[in-house]
Scaffold this motif. Structure first.
Motif, short mmCIF file in Angstrom:
data_model
loop_
_atom_site.label_atom_id
_atom_site.label_comp_id
_atom_site.label_asym_id
_atom_site.label_seq_id
_atom_site.Cartn_x
_atom_site.Cartn_y
_atom_site.Cartn_z
N ASN A 125 0.81 -1.21 0.00
CA ASN A 125 0.00 0.00 0.00
C ASN A 125 0.85 1.27 0.00
OD1 ASN A 125 -2.74 -0.94 -0.09
ND2 ASN A 125 -2.40 -1.82 1.93
N SER A 177 -5.82 4.91 -5.35
CA SER A 177 -6.96 5.71 -5.78
C SER A 177 -7.65 5.10 -7.00
CB SER A 177 -6.50 7.13 -6.11
OG SER A 177 -5.52 7.12 -7.14
N VAL A 178 -6.94 4.24 -7.72
CA VAL A 178 -7.49 3.59 -8.92
C VAL A 178 -7.85 2.13 -8.63
CG1 VAL A 178 -7.02 2.87 -11.29
CG2 VAL A 178 -6.23 5.10 -10.47
N GLU A 199 2.83 3.92 -2.00
CA GLU A 199 2.73 4.37 -3.39
C GLU A 199 4.05 4.28 -4.14
OE1 GLU A 199 0.09 4.76 -5.05
OE2 GLU A 199 -1.28 4.63 -3.35
#
Length: 494
Positions: free
Chosen positions: A359, A373-374, A361
């Protein structure tokens, strides 16, 4: 033939050859990984294969590791974790991936990665696939594509494979195997069956499929459902009185209790084993993040995930011994999901290291995964898939019979201390196929020590146990797992 025509024909042949032997996609190459300082032992690739959904598209995430031994000749192995609905990064991070993950210091920092001396990429090219869509880092632009089941998952995984080999055609001539554990006992033989159908129809690209391997795999409701009582008795977890009462009242139907008396006796079995780790009865169940590392009663390296305790007592179930899934749903198991409606933590499993790494980024960017976010946050199992998953493939025994009768090699292995899918059920169904025994029950060895037991059948069909291992064999017995894996792939005696 004129010289000009001859030259043209040679040129055309070379062009055709080049078109089918091109390099792996450079945009998928991984150059560095957060948490790891050093040179990768082989080339790593990751990214998405997009297939058609209904409606929209499905983006299936994979992580591919070229063999550290000889990637040009070594087998290509597809790895699938189960669930249904759990990420194959469970296998990558905690079992046989190229790294050991050590919790970061101070708390909350990224895990530190060290090379794993028992990685399966030592002897094979390996693909970790997050399947079905919605699991792990795989996602869709339409949530309707998260409603799936056995047959749809098989269809999607086949579409992935065909597209993957188009992207990596240099591996088409390598022997190809499908492998997995737990609910992948359904994923693997169903996918193998569809691959074989494609080969028979001459579907392109033509996959060089040789066989498959399943560990502690769900197979058949009757055999798996009948397994726990004899397992518990054989392991000394229930008394003679409880065992005999179950035998008398249930008349062999533990998976489907025929009477209230049978059900009451089975409740005694569940009560007796309820305090044990579901996935490895030798390992403790840690109660929370503050106390989980206090017990010294474990030989498991802290670089692999530890176990946690059930959040709530298991509910009484009419068919408690015939549950369809090794990982029960949130509703069935009473597993906490207080932080988010999508958050899912499997009972007895601490997934903190994986959650922290996948998790982040920077990690997602490095492995070419979509941001949270996607694709959504990574959890070891995806509620968005599990809560509506359809188990529609039935028993796997007919699949095994069909595939072995066609000459494909099969290895079925079991950690012998797994309570979730006990070896007693697997041993029973492999025997039920009725093949002639050609390698009678015997120990197999590593480092002059008994590592487990093996029974070999006709038609290249082998059943193997790993002594002292739990549900995820390479996690608790990594040396032994690499030993039988490499020998079996190389066609050597185990």
């Amino acid at each position: 033939m004129t010289i000009l025509k001859f030259i043209c024909s040679i040129t055309l042949a070379l062009l055709l050859t080049v078109s089918f032997v091109r390099a792996a996609p450079k945009e998928s190459l991984i150059t560095s990984l957060p948490g790891f300082n050093g040179t990768l032992p082989s080339e790593h690739y990751a990214g998405y294969v997009t297939i058609d959904g209904s409606p929209g598209k499905k983006n299936l995430f994979y992580y591919f590791i070229a063999s550290e031994r000889n990637h040009s000749n070594d087998p290509v192995v597809l790895w699938l974790n189960g669930g249904p609905g759990c990420s194959s990064f469970d296998g990558f991070i905690y079992e046989h991936g190229p790294f050991k993950f050590q919790a970061g210091k101070p708390k909350g920092s990224l895990p530190v990665l060290h090379l794993n001396p028992f990685s399966w990429s030592k002897v094979s090219n390996i693909i970790y696939l997050d399947s079905p869509c919605g699991v792990g880092l795989s996602y869709s632009d339409n949530q309707k594509n998260y409603v799936t089941g056995d047959l749809q998952t098989t269809s999607d995984s086949l579409a992935f494979l065909l597209r993957w080999f188009e992207l990596y055609p240099e591996f088409l001539s390598n022997p190809f195997y499908i492998s997995g554990e737990s609910y992948a006992g359904v994923y693997v033989p169903t996918l193998a069956s569809e691959v074989v159908k494609g080969i028979q129809l001459g579907e392109k690209p033509l996959i060089n499929f040789k066989g498959y391997m399943v560990g502690n795999g769900l197979t058949d409701e009757k055999f798996d459902g009948n397994a726990l009582v004899p397992f518990a008795f054989g392991m000394g977890l229930i008394s003679n009185d409880i065992y005999e009462a179950c035998q008398t009242s249930c008349v062999g139907k533990f998976y489907d209790p025929p009477s209230d008396t049978c059900d009451q006796n089975l409740q005694k079995v569940l009560l007796a084993v309820s305090g044990l780790n579901l996935y490895d009865i030798l390992e403790p169940c840690y109660r929370n993040s503050e106390t989980k590392y206090e017990s010294g009663n474990t030989s498991m390296s802290l670089s692999f995930h530890q176990k946690g305790v059930d959040r709530k007592p298991l509910p009484k179930r009419t068919r408690m011994f015939g549950q369809a899934s090794p990982f029960w749903t949130v509703k069935d198991a009473g597993i906490s999901s207080s932080k988010s409606q999508d958050e899912f933590h499997v009972e007895c499993v601490d997934d903190e290291v994986a959650v922290a790494w996948l998790n982040d980024e920077a990690v997602r960017k490095a492995i070419h995964a979509a941001p949270a976010s996607v694709a959504g946050p990574w959890w070891i199992c995806a509620r968005r898939v599990m809560d509506s998953y359809s188990r529609d493939a039935g028993s796997m025994i007919p699949y095994h019979k069909s595939l072995t009768s066609q000459g494909y090699r099969v290895l079925i292995y079991s950690g012998d201390h797994d309570r979730r899918v006990p070896f007693t059920g697997t041993q029973a169904w492999t025997r039920s196929i009725g093949y002639k025994i050609i390698d009678e029950w015997r120990p197999w060895m590593t480092n002059d020590q008994v590592a487990g037991y093996l029974q070999g059948y006709d038609n290249n069909f082998t059943f193997l146990t790993i002594k002292g291992a739990g549900h995820t064999v390479p996690q608790t017995k990594p040396r032994e797992a690499l030993e039988f894996y490499s020998r079996w792939l190389d066609g050597k005696p185990i």
